[in-house]
Design a protein around this motif. Structure first.
Motif, PDB file in Angstrom:
ATOM      1  N   ASP A  98      17.250  43.361  15.260  1.00  0.00           N
ATOM      2  CA  ASP A  98      15.612  43.583  15.478  1.00  0.00           C
ATOM      3  C   ASP A  98      15.396  44.885  15.124  1.00  0.00           C
ATOM      4  N   GLU A  99      16.183  46.013  15.521  1.00  0.00           N
ATOM      5  CA  GLU A  99      15.868  47.371  15.267  1.00  0.00           C
ATOM      6  C   GLU A  99      15.965  47.529  13.828  1.00  0.00           C
ATOM      7  N   ILE A 100      16.937  47.090  13.086  1.00  0.00           N
ATOM      8  CA  ILE A 100      16.939  47.555  11.567  1.00  0.00           C
ATOM      9  C   ILE A 100      15.828  47.074  11.050  1.00  0.00           C
ATOM     10  N   GLY A 101      15.369  45.663  11.465  1.00  0.00           N
ATOM     11  CA  GLY A 101      14.283  44.730  10.670  1.00  0.00           C
ATOM     12  C   GLY A 101      12.861  45.534  10.805  1.00  0.00           C
ATOM     13  N   THR A 102      12.831  46.215  11.922  1.00  0.00           N
ATOM     14  CA  THR A 102      11.579  46.758  12.339  1.00  0.00           C
ATOM     15  C   THR A 102      11.248  48.250  12.353  1.00  0.00           C
ATOM     16  N   SER A 103      12.377  49.175  11.759  1.00  0.00           N
ATOM     17  CA  SER A 103      12.415  50.493  11.816  1.00  0.00           C
ATOM     18  C   SER A 103      12.003  51.075  10.636  1.00  0.00           C
ATOM     19  N   THR A 146      24.131  48.814  -0.839  1.00  0.00           N
ATOM     20  CA  THR A 146      24.429  48.362   0.429  1.00  0.00           C
ATOM     21  C   THR A 146      25.028  49.683   1.611  1.00  0.00           C
ATOM     22  N   HIS A 147      24.823  49.253   2.682  1.00  0.00           N
ATOM     23  CA  HIS A 147      25.163  50.065   3.806  1.00  0.00           C
ATOM     24  C   HIS A 147      26.359  49.569   4.623  1.00  0.00           C
ATOM     25  N   LEU A 148      27.568  49.928   4.363  1.00  0.00           N
ATOM     26  CA  LEU A 148      28.685  49.040   5.093  1.00  0.00           C
ATOM     27  C   LEU A 148      28.884  49.998   6.298  1.00  0.00           C
ATOM     28  N   LEU A 149      28.840  49.340   7.630  1.00  0.00           N
ATOM     29  CA  LEU A 149      29.212  49.779   8.864  1.00  0.00           C
ATOM     30  C   LEU A 149      30.429  49.179   9.271  1.00  0.00           C
ATOM     31  N   TYR A 150      31.337  50.146   9.664  1.00  0.00           N
ATOM     32  CA  TYR A 150      32.695  49.779  10.202  1.00  0.00           C
ATOM     33  C   TYR A 150      32.830  49.778  11.442  1.00  0.00           C
ATOM     34  N   PHE A 151      33.643  48.731  12.037  1.00  0.00           N
ATOM     35  CA  PHE A 151      33.954  48.431  13.544  1.00  0.00           C
ATOM     36  C   PHE A 151      35.164  48.710  13.726  1.00  0.00           C
ATOM     37  N   ASN A 224      27.448  44.642   6.942  1.00  0.00           N
ATOM     38  CA  ASN A 224      26.901  44.942   5.565  1.00  0.00           C
ATOM     39  C   ASN A 224      25.370  44.588   5.853  1.00  0.00           C
ATOM     40  N   ILE A 225      24.686  45.678   5.519  1.00  0.00           N
ATOM     41  CA  ILE A 225      23.325  45.754   5.453  1.00  0.00           C
ATOM     42  C   ILE A 225      23.122  45.770   3.901  1.00  0.00           C
ATOM     43  N   VAL A 226      22.858  44.655   3.187  1.00  0.00           N
ATOM     44  CA  VAL A 226      22.492  44.653   1.810  1.00  0.00           C
ATOM     45  C   VAL A 226      21.031  44.868   1.192  1.00  0.00           C
ATOM     46  N   VAL A 227      21.147  45.603   0.287  1.00  0.00           N
ATOM     47  CA  VAL A 227      19.567  46.028   0.085  1.00  0.00           C
ATOM     48  C   VAL A 227      19.328  45.286  -1.255  1.00  0.00           C
TER      49      VAL A 227
END
Length: 250
Positions: A98-103, A146-151, A224-227
């Motif tokens: 929700d934060e990513i989508g509305t920020s 792409t923004h790849l977030l590693y966990f 992955n946040i794919v743009v």
């Protein structure tokens, strides 16, 4: 935990000029994109592997070796069965998406980094295990980046097992299915302890990850946040490319 997952102070200090000028394509291995509390919460509540679909020996377009891994798409997927609905996710992940989508600030960050006036975001999770590989490839043209977030953390992942996203430079062969040894230089990212990898998709943005040597039960975990271009823009780009090939005026 703080009200936000993203460390917006870090975004405001980002070196956009340095990012854009990096060769052979813009990329940055960001440390601390998430707040410490946000990373820990998302790490702890990473989606269950039971939700994922395992991709085994799926053929790739140019004959590259397959990207065997567990895959999960958010809300919809054109080609895969592994799909999770918003309400199926742990509450922490619901709030983060929700934060990513509305920020507005994150969207401005992506717009400035990738030079994209219009884009859409989609989300997917990848989990790699022993033997998983991301063979060298270029992303499809509709992807702007792409923004790849590693966990993973230094407690659960040994860098000797591999898993680093590799930025590849100086392809020495014409083929579209090169191996890692077919590049003049390789730059490796760090994937543990709140790292992420942002890159802009270009005709030189070759990247991949060598086969994992991790022991059974150890997993490389990504979000992955794919743009991507909006569908109308992507369609127009394909039309323009076809017209160019046919020698027609745009």
């Amino acid at each position: 935990m703080r009200d936000t997952f993203i460390d917006y102070g870090l975004l405001r200090q980002f070196d956009f000029d340095g990012f854009k000028s990096k060769a052979p394509f813009p990329w940055e291995n960001i440390e601390g994109f998430l707040t410490k509390e946000g990373f820990q919460a998302l790490y702890t509540d990473y989606p269950s592997l039971e939700l994922f679909e395992y991709h085994n020996n799926v053929r790739r377009g140019h004959g590259q070796r397959p990207h065997n891994r567990h895959f999960l798409a958010y809300e919809s997927s054109a080609h895969h069965k592994g799909v999770v609905r918003h309400e199926q996710l742990p509450a922490t992940w619901q709030r983060f998406i929700d934060e990513i989508g509305t920020s507005d600030e994150y969207r401005r960050f992506i717009r400035r980094a990738l030079g994209a006036s219009e884009f859409i975001l989609r989300y997917e999770w990848h989990v790699g295990s022993q033997g998983s590989e991301v063979s060298p490839h270029l992303d499809l043209p509709r992807k702007l980046g792409t923004h790849l977030l590693y966990f993973n953390t230094s407690d659960d992942w040994n860098h000797e097992w591999g898993g680093a996203t590799l930025a590849l430079e100086g392809k020495k062969i014409e083929a579209l299915n090169p191996d890692f040894s077919d590049f003049e230089s390789v730059s490796a990212s760090r994937i543990t302890d709140n790292r992420s990898f942002l890159f802009k998709n270009t005709s030189l943005a070759w990247h991949g990850a060598t086969a994992l040597t991790s022991p059974p039960g150890s997993y490389r975990r990504l979000f992955n946040i794919v743009v991507e271009m909006p569908k109308r823009s992507a369609g127009r780009k394909l039309v323009d490319r076809a017209r160019t090939l046919l020698g027609l005026a745009s």
